[in-house]
Each structure stands twice: as structure tokens, then as C-alpha cells.
Scaffold this motif. Structure first.
Motif, PDB file in Angstrom:
ATOM      1  N   MET A   1       0.825  -1.155   0.178  1.00 53.53           N
ATOM      2  CA  MET A   1      -0.023  -0.040  -0.155  1.00 53.53           C
ATOM      3  C   MET A   1       1.016   1.251   0.075  1.00 53.53           C
ATOM      4  SD  MET A   1      -2.461   1.403   2.976  1.00 53.53           S
ATOM      5  CE  MET A   1      -1.021   2.177   3.857  1.00 53.53           C
ATOM      6  N   LEU A   2       2.003   1.256   0.803  1.00 51.31           N
ATOM      7  CA  LEU A   2       2.853   2.488   1.095  1.00 51.31           C
ATOM      8  C   LEU A   2       3.583   2.527  -0.580  1.00 51.31           C
ATOM      9  CD1 LEU A   2       3.959   1.975   4.451  1.00 51.31           C
ATOM     10  CD2 LEU A   2       2.489   3.780   3.747  1.00 51.31           C
ATOM     11  N   GLU A   3       3.976   1.513  -0.866  1.00 53.12           N
ATOM     12  CA  GLU A   3       4.853   1.697  -2.219  1.00 53.12           C
ATOM     13  C   GLU A   3       3.691   2.215  -3.412  1.00 53.12           C
ATOM     14  OE1 GLU A   3       7.932  -1.822  -1.566  1.00 53.12           O
ATOM     15  OE2 GLU A   3       5.780  -2.349  -2.893  1.00 53.12           O
ATOM     16  N   GLN A   4       2.438   1.854  -3.275  1.00 51.48           N
ATOM     17  CA  GLN A   4       1.443   2.490  -4.345  1.00 51.48           C
ATOM     18  C   GLN A   4       1.114   3.794  -3.827  1.00 51.48           C
ATOM     19  OE1 GLN A   4       0.493   0.985  -7.198  1.00 51.48           O
ATOM     20  NE2 GLN A   4       1.860  -0.665  -6.808  1.00 51.48           N
ATOM     21  N   GLU A   5       1.087   3.995  -2.689  1.00 54.89           N
ATOM     22  CA  GLU A   5       0.725   5.419  -2.399  1.00 54.89           C
ATOM     23  C   GLU A   5       1.816   6.545  -3.004  1.00 54.89           C
ATOM     24  OE1 GLU A   5       0.103   8.431   1.564  1.00 54.89           O
ATOM     25  OE2 GLU A   5       0.669   6.224   1.889  1.00 54.89           O
ATOM     26  N   LEU A   6       3.118   6.158  -2.881  1.00 57.90           N
ATOM     27  CA  LEU A   6       4.562   6.668  -3.159  1.00 57.90           C
ATOM     28  C   LEU A   6       4.285   6.797  -4.760  1.00 57.90           C
ATOM     29  CD1 LEU A   6       7.011   5.694  -0.725  1.00 57.90           C
ATOM     30  CD2 LEU A   6       5.970   8.039  -0.872  1.00 57.90           C
ATOM     31  N   LEU A   7       4.043   5.666  -5.515  1.00 51.17           N
ATOM     32  CA  LEU A   7       3.974   5.878  -6.978  1.00 51.17           C
ATOM     33  C   LEU A   7       2.769   6.896  -7.310  1.00 51.17           C
ATOM     34  CD1 LEU A   7       4.790   2.118  -7.539  1.00 51.17           C
ATOM     35  CD2 LEU A   7       6.266   4.077  -8.054  1.00 51.17           C
ATOM     36  N   SER A   8       1.685   6.688  -6.780  1.00 53.26           N
ATOM     37  CA  SER A   8       0.611   7.578  -7.090  1.00 53.26           C
ATOM     38  C   SER A   8       0.751   8.876  -6.743  1.00 53.26           C
ATOM     39  CB  SER A   8      -0.719   6.970  -6.859  1.00 53.26           C
ATOM     40  OG  SER A   8      -0.967   6.778  -5.633  1.00 53.26           O
ATOM     41  N   HIS A   9       1.511   9.376  -5.936  1.00 52.75           N
ATOM     42  CA  HIS A   9       1.478  10.688  -5.000  1.00 52.75           C
ATOM     43  C   HIS A   9       1.326  11.862  -6.261  1.00 52.75           C
ATOM     44  CE1 HIS A   9       3.133  14.336  -3.372  1.00 52.75           C
ATOM     45  NE2 HIS A   9       2.444  14.149  -2.317  1.00 52.75           N
ATOM     46  N   ASP A  10       2.253  11.855  -7.043  1.00 50.65           N
ATOM     47  CA  ASP A  10       1.938  13.171  -8.062  1.00 50.65           C
ATOM     48  C   ASP A  10       0.838  13.301  -8.662  1.00 50.65           C
ATOM     49  OD1 ASP A  10       4.611  13.837  -7.110  1.00 50.65           O
ATOM     50  OD2 ASP A  10       5.769  13.034  -9.077  1.00 50.65           O
ATOM     51  N   ALA A  11       0.439  11.866  -9.231  1.00 47.47           N
ATOM     52  CA  ALA A  11      -0.992  12.067 -10.155  1.00 47.47           C
ATOM     53  C   ALA A  11      -1.995  12.585  -9.184  1.00 47.47           C
ATOM     54  CB  ALA A  11      -1.260  10.688 -10.604  1.00 47.47           C
ATOM     55  N   ARG A  12      -2.020  12.028  -7.961  1.00 49.76           N
ATOM     56  CA  ARG A  12      -3.087  12.556  -7.048  1.00 49.76           C
ATOM     57  C   ARG A  12      -2.981  13.751  -6.437  1.00 49.76           C
ATOM     58  NH1 ARG A  12      -2.659  10.319  -2.202  1.00 49.76           N
ATOM     59  NH2 ARG A  12      -0.759   9.276  -2.777  1.00 49.76           N
ATOM     60  N   LEU A  13      -1.734  14.386  -6.490  1.00 49.62           N
ATOM     61  CA  LEU A  13      -1.731  15.758  -6.107  1.00 49.62           C
ATOM     62  C   LEU A  13      -2.194  16.876  -7.018  1.00 49.62           C
ATOM     63  CD1 LEU A  13      -0.314  17.821  -4.014  1.00 49.62           C
ATOM     64  CD2 LEU A  13       1.757  17.761  -5.336  1.00 49.62           C
ATOM     65  N   ASN A  14      -1.580  16.349  -8.397  1.00 48.79           N
ATOM     66  CA  ASN A  14      -2.123  17.054  -9.629  1.00 48.79           C
ATOM     67  C   ASN A  14      -3.716  17.163  -9.485  1.00 48.79           C
ATOM     68  OD1 ASN A  14       0.408  17.792 -10.239  1.00 48.79           O
ATOM     69  ND2 ASN A  14       0.562  15.862 -11.671  1.00 48.79           N
ATOM     70  N   LEU A  15      -4.286  16.028  -9.316  1.00 47.93           N
ATOM     71  CA  LEU A  15      -5.741  15.944  -9.245  1.00 47.93           C
ATOM     72  C   LEU A  15      -6.316  16.974  -8.302  1.00 47.93           C
ATOM     73  CD1 LEU A  15      -8.485  14.899 -10.336  1.00 47.93           C
ATOM     74  CD2 LEU A  15      -8.188  12.823  -8.918  1.00 47.93           C
ATOM     75  N   LEU A  16      -5.755  16.854  -6.965  1.00 49.41           N
ATOM     76  CA  LEU A  16      -6.519  17.556  -6.287  1.00 49.41           C
ATOM     77  C   LEU A  16      -6.164  19.166  -6.169  1.00 49.41           C
ATOM     78  CD1 LEU A  16      -7.840  17.375  -3.192  1.00 49.41           C
ATOM     79  CD2 LEU A  16      -5.624  16.996  -2.278  1.00 49.41           C
ATOM     80  N   GLN A  17      -4.812  19.478  -6.850  1.00 47.72           N
ATOM     81  CA  GLN A  17      -4.954  20.988  -7.203  1.00 47.72           C
ATOM     82  C   GLN A  17      -5.866  21.665  -8.124  1.00 47.72           C
ATOM     83  OE1 GLN A  17      -0.885  20.582  -8.515  1.00 47.72           O
ATOM     84  NE2 GLN A  17      -0.115  20.978  -6.471  1.00 47.72           N
TER      85      GLN A  17
END
Length: 359
Positions: A208-224
Motif C-alpha cells: 500500500m505504501l509503495e503504491q501511495e508513493l508511486l501515485s502521489h504526483d498524479a493524486r496531487l495534480n488531481l487535487l490541485q
């Protein structure tokens, strides 16, 4: 010795070793499912004639096993969500950005056309509903801003948690290897099951933590993008509210003017002193009403100016936040931008002023 003879020489020993290893592997305990553990707990709770101390120890271990298995299920579901967002978030972000690039349609003309023939009561009722809608949008924007700040600092904490989980995995394997054999020992078997469930939990958490880090930039851009869209919705709704208030004030002023004119006509028509005196008092009240309406209109203009100032400050704050999101490349620049953000007045003060004027 030829190769064929060497193979024939070693083959019996290899077969014996295989026969020795396979039963042990087949007997290696497997982690039970959560449903199986629930069944064991239910059986223990219903059992009679059992040592209470042993029952309590077994129940405690089985409940711990169940807790760890359920945690593993939660981590697995979260990892799948992160994996899904890694694939879908970029496209959703692009769609939101395209919406934001579309020029905004002016709100005031649409409001005037829609409510041109409405009476004051209808307009005031709509105004109350739109005020509630604005409050809801502002709450949503605040929530998105809080989530964005949390997400921006999340990678460092996730890296620390990942390192801790991997260290726990190593320690757990040592603990499993040191656990003594004990065929038929129910307590030892329950301890082993709890450790195996912990192994499953840790493996799921690491993934889970590995997937969280991998997807962080994509989720950050979406939230912005979601935050930017919410800010735009707040601005549009504030304009709608201002247009409705202007329309309501115009209706109030028109009604007050009509009442004053009717009072003046009554004074001219009445002949008896008593009726003239009553008509004059009515005219005075009508004039006072007209003055109150004019004051209300001035207050509405002040509210609109406050909303304009608030929108400008929100835009400045938004621009500063966007710069801070990009300015990780320079600590000095980041500090300068933070100082600029700290100089901005608090939007909450403007919200309080608007609420006070409404009251």
C-alpha cells in the motif's frame, strides 16, 4: 566416472532428500482466512468444560489474528485504489483543467433575466438558498485546501512508515524462526497463526505504501485541479449572490417609492384635519421606509465591494499557494513567497464582516 554413472550414483540420495523435504513443506502452517478465524472464535466461546485460562489466551490470540487479517484487507483495498488512481487521475486532471480554461459566463445578466418578473418574496427566498449554497461551496474549498496541504507533506512520512514496515518484516521473520515446534499445542499454534497474520498485514501495508508513493504526483495534480475548480465555483456563486441582492434592493426601493407616492396622494385627497394628520403620519413613515431601503442599498454595495476584495485576496492567496507548490526548487524563494502569503489579510475577517452586515 562417466556423467551417466554419476547421475545414477546421486539419484537415490536426491530422491531421498526430496521425500524428506516435501512432507515438511506440506505440513507448513498456512495463514487462515478471516472467516476461519471467526469460526474458531465462535467455537471457543461456545465450548464447555474447557480450562478458562487457556480459553482466554486462545481467544485473545485469535482476535489479534482476526484484527491483523482485517487490517491486511484494508491495506490491500487501499493499494488497489492507489493503483487505480495512478491510471485514471491524469485524464481526470486534464478534463478539470480544460473546464478551468473555459471563459466564465457573466452571472448578473442571467440572474436579471431569470428573476425580472419575480416578486420581492420570491427573490428573498432564492437569496437565502443561494447564501446556503455559497457557504457549502466555501466549506468544500476549505476542505480541499486542507487535504492539499496534508498531501504535499505526505511523501516524507510515507517513506518513514515504509522503512519501519520493512524493518518490522525482518524482525517478524526472526520471531517466526525462533518459535518452537509444538505439534498439537493449541496455544503455540494460535501464536504462530497470529504471527503469520502479522506477516500478511505487513506485506499488504508495504505494498500500500509503495503504491501511495508511486501515485502521489498524479493524486496531487488531481487535487490541485479540484481545488482550483472549487475556488472558481465559489467566485461564481458569490457573483450570483451579489446580483440577487442588487435585484432585491431594487425591488425594495421601488416598493418604498410607491408607498411614499401613495401617501402623498392620500394627503392631497383627504379633506378633514384628522384624516390629513393620519395621512401625513403615514407619509412620514413611508419616507422613513424609503430612507431605510436606501441605507440597505448602500450596505449591499459595501457587501459587493467586500466580496470583490475577498475574491481578489483569494486569488492572490491561490497564486501564492501555486507558487509555493512549484517553488520547492529554491528554499530562499520559498521563504520569500511564504512571507508574502503571511502578509495577506485573513479571508475569515471578510466572512465575518459579510455575516455582520447580513444581520
Amino acid at each position: 566416472m562417466s556423467a551417466a554413472r554419476r547421475i545414477r550414483h546421486w539419484l537415490p540420495g536426491l530422491l531421498l532428500a526430496a521425500l524428506t523435504v516435501l512432507p515438511a513443506a506440506a505440513q507448513a502452517p498456512a495463514t487462515p482466512s478471516a472467516e476461519q478465524v471467526r469460526e474458531r472464535i465462535a467455537a471457543l466461546e461456545a465450548a464447555t468444560g474447557m480450562d478458562e485460562r487457556l480459553r482466554g489466551q486462545l481467544l485473545e490470540l485469535h482476535r489479534l489474528t482476526l484484527e491483523r487479517l482485517e487490517a491486511a484487507q484494508g491495506y490491500t483495498a487501499a493499494a488497489e485504489d492507489y493503483q487505480r488512481l495512478l491510471k485514471t487521475a491524469p485524464e481526470t486532471t486534464q478534463q478539470l483543467r480544460r473546464q478551468l480554461q473555459t471563459p466564465r459566463t457573466p452571472v448578473a445578466p442571467e440572474v436579471q433575466r431569470r428573476y425580472a418578473g419575480s416578486d420581492l418574496g420570491t427573490i428573498r427566498q432564492t437569496l437565502s438558498q443561494e447564501q446556503a449554497a455559497l457557504a457549502a461551496l466555501q466549506s468544500k474549498l476549505t476542505e480541499l485546501q486542507d487535504r492539499l496541504r496534508t498531501l504535499q507533506t505526505r511523501p516524507a512520512r510515507a517513506q518513514t512508515e515504509l522503512a519501519q514496515a520493512k524493518l518490522s518484516q525482518t524482525q517478524l521473520e526472526t520471531e517466526l524462526q525462533s518459535l518452537p515446534e509444538g505439534d498439537g499445542d493449541r496455544l503455540l499454534e494460535a501464536q504462530r497463526m497470529a504471527l503469520l497474520a502479522r506477516r500478511q498485514e505487513l506485506a499488504a501495508r508495504v505494498r500500500m505504501l509503495e503504491q501511495e508513493l508511486l501515485s502521489h504526483d498524479a493524486r496531487l495534480n488531481l487535487l490541485q485541479a479540484e481545488r482550483d475548480l472549487a475556488a472558481r465555483q465559489v467566485e461564481t456563486q458569490a457573483e450570483r449572490l451579489a446580483a440577487l441582492e442588487t435585484l432585491a434592493n431594487r425591488h425594495s426601493l421601488s416598493e418604498a417609492a410607491e408607498v411614499a407616492a401613495s401617501a402623498e396622494r392620500a394627503i392631497r385627497l383627504e379633506q378633514t384635519p384628522l384624516l390629513q394628520e393620519a395621512a401625513a403620519a403615514n407619509a412620514a413613515l413611508s419616507a422613513e421606509l424609503a430612507e431605510l431601503v436606501q441605507r440597505l442599498q448602500r450596505t449591499s454595495a459595501e457587501q459587493q465591494q467586500t466580496r470583490h476584495d475577498l475574491a481578489r485576496l483569494r486569488e492572490q492567496l491561490h497564486n501564492t499557494q501555486r507558487q509555493l507548490e512549484i517553488a520547492g526548487i529554491s528554499q530562499a524563494l520559498g521563504e520569500a513567497l511564504r512571507r508574502e502569503r503571511d502578509k495577506l489579510p485573513s479571508p475569515e475577517r471578510y466572512y465575518r464582516d459579510l455575516a455582520a452586515r447580513r444581520d
